[in-house]
Motif scaffolding. Structure first.
Motif, mmCIF file in Angstrom:
data_model
loop_
_atom_site.group_PDB
_atom_site.id
_atom_site.type_symbol
_atom_site.label_atom_id
_atom_site.label_comp_id
_atom_site.label_asym_id
_atom_site.label_seq_id
_atom_site.Cartn_x
_atom_site.Cartn_y
_atom_site.Cartn_z
ATOM 1 N N TYR A 99 0.707 5.433 -1.358
ATOM 2 C CA TYR A 99 0.220 4.145 -0.867
ATOM 3 C C TYR A 99 -0.955 4.299 0.087
ATOM 4 C CZ TYR A 99 4.762 2.821 -2.700
ATOM 5 O OH TYR A 99 5.851 2.645 -3.517
ATOM 6 N N GLN A 311 4.721 -0.149 1.405
ATOM 7 C CA GLN A 311 3.483 -0.862 1.116
ATOM 8 C C GLN A 311 3.140 -1.863 2.216
ATOM 9 O OE1 GLN A 311 4.618 -2.022 -3.054
ATOM 10 N NE2 GLN A 311 2.501 -1.475 -3.482
ATOM 11 N N LYS A 315 -0.143 -1.737 4.595
ATOM 12 C CA LYS A 315 -1.058 -2.891 4.616
ATOM 13 C C LYS A 315 -1.285 -3.385 6.028
ATOM 14 C CE LYS A 315 -1.720 -7.516 2.667
ATOM 15 N NZ LYS A 315 -1.139 -8.568 1.776
#
Length: 322
Positions: A99, A311, A315
């Motif tokens: 990721y 994730q 982010k």
């Protein structure tokens, strides 16, 4: 021709069981994507010794550090799936790098067989001794009063300490500034000196400084208390049940995908037994790690379930590595 073809098919069908029955017949290599001397390497050497005794074959360590662990992990992903090349790794190249990095040399879910999670290395949220707080809630209140003035450290962009601190800052609009270090030792030194106010690190590194009062622990980033820090509450106990505060982290044992099932079953059995030995338990305690030794099925379930949460952490942090 049909009879010969059938005979060949039957012969091939019997190859795997016979091969598995003979396993292991030679030395096994345990690839460790970390330099010698660290917690992952030390645990790998004890694990190799304990499993070697059970399998009655020597297990040697091959240190392949680099690229956030991807160098060693990639070597195992490409290795012959015969049970003679295994991976003992920290969580980064398995759970996190996919990721964080735009380019990967392997697909974690596709290219590995999951054997067992050896232990969980839950991180600890700590502050400099001069910060006037004694709980996570008090810290958030203090940081809100000092909005935009608080620095937090991490042991690298995209590390667990970075992702978790960024999530805490974002969740409560603390506007904390990130200071990335080349390793946990340097981060901890600056936390002690007051160059940064707060950081998330390992109990193994921070433990001595927590014991002598140079640092103050606020919470364990996970859902299980640490034996080395029995009085420090977990984040859920402190009133923060978000799954993001309970990220996967620790020491993992894996093999190349397509390794024969009987070999994987044997490795899982002996690895789980090794985790329970006094030698491994002693090392777990020294490094602030909670021994697990779960099944391959549970390991894979944990991996699959962690994706959305990781994730989200990535982010929020804005971390990305080319």
């Amino acid at each position: 021709m049909r009879i010969r073809a059938l005979t060949l098919v039957l012969a091939l069908a019997h190859c795997v069981p016979v091969f598995a029955q003979d396993y292991p017949s030679r030395t096994i290599t345990l690839v460790v994507p970390a330099p010698p001397g660290g917690a992952t390497d030390v645990l790998a050497r004890v694990m190799a010794d304990e499993m070697g005794k059970r399998l009655k074959r020597p297990i040697i360590i091959d240190n392949k550090p680099g690229a956030s662990g991807m160098l060693g992990a990639g070597a195992v992903a490409r290795a012959t799936p015969d049970g003679y090349t295994l991976l003992l790794t920290h969580s980064s190249p398995i759970y996190y790098t996919q990721y964080l990095f735009t380019k990967m040399a392997y697909d974690t879910g596709r290219d590995f067989a999951f054997i067992t999670e050896i232990g969980a290395a839950n991180l600890v949220l700590a502050v400099n001794k001069n910060i006037p707080v004694h709980s996570v809630k008090e810290f958030i209140g203090w940081a809100q009063k000092n909005k935009g003035k608080v620095n937090y450290g991490s042991f690298g962009i995209g590390s667990g300490s970075h992702l978790l601190s960024a999530y805490l800052s974002d969740s409560y609009q603390l506007d904390m500034s990130h200071v990335a270090y080349k390793g946990e030792a340097l981060m901890t030194q600056d936390l002690i000196s007051g160059q940064i106010a707060v950081a998330i690190g390992t109990p193994g590194t921070m433990g001595p400084h927590l014991a002598n009062g140079s640092l103050r622990a606020l919470a364990i980033m996970g859902n299980q208390r640490q034996a080395a820090l029995p009085d420090v509450p977990t984040m859920p106990e402190a009133g923060f049940p978000d799954l993001e505060y309970q990220p996967p982290g620790g020491v993992l044992l894996m093999a190349p995908a397509k390794t024969p099932a009987p070999i994987l079953a044997l490795l899982e059995k002996e690895a789980r037994a090794a985790v329970q030995t006094p030698a491994m338990q002693t090392r777990f305690h020294a490094f602030g790690i909670v021994g697990i030794g779960n099944s391959s099925v549970d390991f894979r379930k944990n991996y699959d379930a962690s994706g959305p949460m990781i994730q989200k952490l990535v982010k929020v942090s804005g971390a990305k590595v080319d």
